[in-house]
Write a protein that holds these residues in place. Structure first.
Motif, PDB file in Angstrom:
ATOM      1  N   LEU A   1       6.812   1.344 -11.375  1.00 57.44           N
ATOM      2  CA  LEU A   1       8.176   1.509 -11.868  1.00 57.44           C
ATOM      3  C   LEU A   1       9.147   1.564 -10.691  1.00 57.44           C
ATOM      4  N   VAL A   2      10.241   0.855 -10.836  1.00 52.96           N
ATOM      5  CA  VAL A   2      11.245   0.814  -9.773  1.00 52.96           C
ATOM      6  C   VAL A   2      11.860   2.202  -9.605  1.00 52.96           C
ATOM      7  N   GLY A   3      11.904   2.665  -8.373  1.00 54.47           N
ATOM      8  CA  GLY A   3      12.443   3.987  -8.088  1.00 54.47           C
ATOM      9  C   GLY A   3      11.447   5.110  -8.245  1.00 54.47           C
ATOM     10  N   LYS A   4      10.243   4.811  -8.792  1.00 55.72           N
ATOM     11  CA  LYS A   4       9.213   5.834  -8.978  1.00 55.72           C
ATOM     12  C   LYS A   4       7.884   5.413  -8.357  1.00 55.72           C
ATOM     13  N   SER A   5       7.845   4.242  -7.739  1.00 60.99           N
ATOM     14  CA  SER A   5       6.605   3.735  -7.169  1.00 60.99           C
ATOM     15  C   SER A   5       6.243   4.506  -5.903  1.00 60.99           C
ATOM     16  N   ALA A   6       4.924   4.674  -5.692  1.00 60.23           N
ATOM     17  CA  ALA A   6       4.483   5.429  -4.520  1.00 60.23           C
ATOM     18  C   ALA A   6       3.018   5.141  -4.241  1.00 60.23           C
ATOM     19  N   LEU A   7       2.598   5.520  -3.050  1.00 56.39           N
ATOM     20  CA  LEU A   7       1.192   5.627  -2.701  1.00 56.39           C
ATOM     21  C   LEU A   7       0.906   7.115  -2.582  1.00 56.39           C
ATOM     22  N   ARG A   8      -0.048   7.594  -3.385  1.00 53.75           N
ATOM     23  CA  ARG A   8      -0.391   9.016  -3.397  1.00 53.75           C
ATOM     24  C   ARG A   8      -1.801   9.192  -2.840  1.00 53.75           C
ATOM     25  N   VAL A   9      -1.987  10.206  -2.005  1.00 53.88           N
ATOM     26  CA  VAL A   9      -3.271  10.422  -1.347  1.00 53.88           C
ATOM     27  C   VAL A   9      -3.596  11.905  -1.347  1.00 53.88           C
TER      28      VAL A   9
ATOM     29  N   SER B   1      13.479   1.150  -3.739  1.00 54.86           N
ATOM     30  CA  SER B   1      13.930   0.116  -4.678  1.00 54.86           C
ATOM     31  C   SER B   1      14.316  -1.127  -3.881  1.00 54.86           C
ATOM     32  N   PRO B   2      14.057  -2.318  -4.410  1.00 49.11           N
ATOM     33  CA  PRO B   2      13.614  -2.611  -5.764  1.00 49.11           C
ATOM     34  C   PRO B   2      12.104  -2.795  -5.898  1.00 49.11           C
ATOM     35  N   LEU B   3      11.304  -2.271  -4.955  1.00 54.25           N
ATOM     36  CA  LEU B   3       9.867  -2.505  -5.005  1.00 54.25           C
ATOM     37  C   LEU B   3       9.225  -1.787  -6.200  1.00 54.25           C
ATOM     38  N   PHE B   4       8.318  -2.493  -6.879  1.00 53.65           N
ATOM     39  CA  PHE B   4       7.579  -2.001  -8.041  1.00 53.65           C
ATOM     40  C   PHE B   4       6.107  -2.037  -7.649  1.00 53.65           C
TER      41      PHE B   4
ATOM     42  N   LEU C   1      -0.069  -3.724  -3.418  1.00 58.38           N
ATOM     43  CA  LEU C   1       0.666  -4.873  -3.937  1.00 58.38           C
ATOM     44  C   LEU C   1       1.962  -4.418  -4.590  1.00 58.38           C
ATOM     45  N   THR C   2       2.868  -5.368  -4.794  1.00 57.73           N
ATOM     46  CA  THR C   2       4.045  -5.149  -5.637  1.00 57.73           C
ATOM     47  C   THR C   2       4.041  -6.189  -6.747  1.00 57.73           C
ATOM     48  N   TRP C   3       4.719  -5.861  -7.835  1.00 53.85           N
ATOM     49  CA  TRP C   3       4.625  -6.680  -9.048  1.00 53.85           C
ATOM     50  C   TRP C   3       5.296  -8.043  -8.883  1.00 53.85           C
ATOM     51  N   GLN C   4       6.595  -8.065  -8.844  1.00 52.67           N
ATOM     52  CA  GLN C   4       7.322  -9.334  -8.766  1.00 52.67           C
ATOM     53  C   GLN C   4       8.101  -9.473  -7.457  1.00 52.67           C
ATOM     54  N   ASN C   5       7.831  -8.600  -6.511  1.00 51.71           N
ATOM     55  CA  ASN C   5       8.546  -8.633  -5.233  1.00 51.71           C
ATOM     56  C   ASN C   5       7.860  -9.529  -4.212  1.00 51.71           C
ATOM     57  N   GLN C   6       6.666 -10.051  -4.562  1.00 46.33           N
ATOM     58  CA  GLN C   6       5.918 -10.975  -3.702  1.00 46.33           C
ATOM     59  C   GLN C   6       5.701 -10.393  -2.304  1.00 46.33           C
ATOM     60  N   THR C   7       5.404  -9.089  -2.279  1.00 45.85           N
ATOM     61  CA  THR C   7       5.218  -8.387  -1.014  1.00 45.85           C
ATOM     62  C   THR C   7       4.017  -7.466  -1.103  1.00 45.85           C
ATOM     63  N   ALA C   8       3.128  -7.570  -0.109  1.00 43.22           N
ATOM     64  CA  ALA C   8       2.027  -6.629   0.045  1.00 43.22           C
ATOM     65  C   ALA C   8       2.315  -5.749   1.248  1.00 43.22           C
ATOM     66  N   ILE C   9       2.032  -4.457   1.112  1.00 37.42           N
ATOM     67  CA  ILE C   9       2.288  -3.491   2.181  1.00 37.42           C
ATOM     68  C   ILE C   9       0.952  -3.015   2.734  1.00 37.42           C
ATOM     69  N   GLU C  10       0.819  -3.051   4.060  1.00 38.81           N
ATOM     70  CA  GLU C  10      -0.378  -2.535   4.717  1.00 38.81           C
ATOM     71  C   GLU C  10      -0.039  -1.216   5.400  1.00 38.81           C
ATOM     72  N   TYR C  11      -0.819  -0.170   5.108  1.00 43.97           N
ATOM     73  CA  TYR C  11      -0.659   1.137   5.721  1.00 43.97           C
ATOM     74  C   TYR C  11      -1.835   1.419   6.652  1.00 43.97           C
ATOM     75  N   ASP C  12      -1.585   2.206   7.683  1.00 43.66           N
ATOM     76  CA  ASP C  12      -2.657   2.746   8.510  1.00 43.66           C
ATOM     77  C   ASP C  12      -3.337   3.864   7.715  1.00 43.66           C
ATOM     78  N   LYS C  13      -4.658   3.764   7.508  1.00 40.80           N
ATOM     79  CA  LYS C  13      -5.337   4.738   6.659  1.00 40.80           C
ATOM     80  C   LYS C  13      -5.302   6.139   7.248  1.00 40.80           C
ATOM     81  N   ALA C  14      -5.380   6.253   8.564  1.00 37.49           N
ATOM     82  CA  ALA C  14      -5.430   7.565   9.210  1.00 37.49           C
ATOM     83  C   ALA C  14      -4.093   8.290   9.160  1.00 37.49           C
ATOM     84  N   THR C  15      -3.006   7.552   9.366  1.00 37.60           N
ATOM     85  CA  THR C  15      -1.682   8.182   9.446  1.00 37.60           C
ATOM     86  C   THR C  15      -0.816   7.920   8.222  1.00 37.60           C
TER      87      THR C  15
END
Length: 227
Positions: free
Chosen positions: A37-45, A60-63, A77-91
Motif C-alpha cells: 500500500l502506498v504510504g504504508k509499505s515497509a520492510l519489517r525485520v 511514496s509512491p512506492l508500493f 520488489l515494488t508493484w507498478q513502480n518497476q523498481t527493486a530495492i536491495e538492502y544490506d542484510k546486516a545493517t
C-alpha cells in the motif's frame, strides 16, 4: 501426477492485523516481512513470533511487494513502480535500486542461486541475483501467481484471491495443489484480505503462512489430503 495436499496447523502465532503482507521470509530465527500500500509499505525485520525490531518505510509512491533474502542482501520488489530495492542484510541500509519491466509480485531464490519472480500472470521469470537481469522464464498452467517461496528446485506460489498454494517444478509443471482454506475463523476472515505470505522454516518440512491484514500467522505442514 499432481499431489493433493492440505494444511496441518502446528502452531498459531500473532500477526499484525494492520500489515498488508506481500512477502515473507524466515532466515535463521529472523522473520523478514514486506508490506504494501502506498504510504504504508515497509520492510519489517524481527524475531519470529514477536513484533518487528526494525521497520524501514518505503517512500511514496512506492508500493512494496515480495521480498527474499539472498546471501548478504535482502531484495524487495515494488508493484507498478518497476523498481527493486536491495538492502544490506546486516545493517538493513539500502544499497541500490534496480529497474525492471512490468509488475513485481513475488520473489524467491532457488538453491542454484537464481532468483524467481512473479508478476501476477502465469509466467515465472528467472533473474541473475547480482544484476537482477532476466535470464529466462517458464510458463505455468495457472495465472495470478503471487507471493513465492523457493524450496530446493520447487517454487511454492500463492494464487491471488484464492486459498490455494501451488508447488511448481523447475519446468513449470504444477506438482502439488495445497488447500489452505479455513485458517481464519469467520469473524477473523471478515476483517482480513487474501492469503498471501509463505515462508519455509529452514531445516524442516514446515512453513509459515499468513495473509494481508491477518491477525494470525500459522506454522504448518503440508500433508496429503485424505482420500
Amino acid at each position: 501426477m499432481t499431489e493433493q495436499l492440505r494444511v496441518e496447523v502446528l502452531e498459531t502465532l500473532a500477526h499484525d492485523a494492520g500489515a498488508f503482507t506481500q512477502g515473507l521470509e524466515l532466515d535463521g530465527g529472523t522473520l523478514y516481512e514486506g508490506t504494501g500500500l502506498v504510504g504504508k509499505s515497509a520492510l519489517r525485520v524481527g524475531p519470529l513470533g514477536q513484533p518487528p525490531v526494525t521497520e524501514i518505510p518505503l517512500p511514496s509512491p512506492l508500493f512494496g511487494e515480495g521480498i527474499t533474502v539472498t546471501g548478504d542482501s535482502v531484495w524487495q520488489l515494488t508493484w507498478q513502480n518497476q523498481t527493486a530495492i536491495e538492502y544490506d542484510k546486516a545493517t538493513l541500509t539500502e544499497r541500490r535500486r534496480v529497474s525492471y519491466e512490468g509488475e513485481g509480485w513475488g520473489i524467491c531464490q532457488q538453491d542454484s542461486g537464481r532468483l524467481v519472480t512473479s508478476d501476477g500472470s502465469a509466467e515465472l521469470t528467472f533473474r541473475d541475483p547480482a544484476t537482477f537481469a532476466e535470464t529466462g522464464s517458464v510458463g505455468v498452467q495457472r495465472d495470478k501467481l503471487n507471493e513465492l517461496e523457493c524450496v530446493g528446485d520447487s517454487v511454492y506460489a500463492n494464487v491471488w484471491q484464492t486459498d490455494e498454494i501451488l508447488r511448481i517444478g523447475p519446468d513449470g509443471a504444477i506438482t502439488g495443489h495445497i488447500d489452505a482454506s479455513g485458517l481464519l475463523s469467520a469473524p477473523e476472515a471478515g476483517g482480513a484480505d487474501v492469503l498471501n505470505g509463505i515462508a519455509a522454516v529452514p531445516g524442516t518440512d514446515e512453513f509459515l503462512l499468513t495473509g494481508k491484514l491477518w491477525p494470525k500467522m500459522f506454522r504448518v505442514k503440508f500433508v496429503p489430503t485424505a482420500p
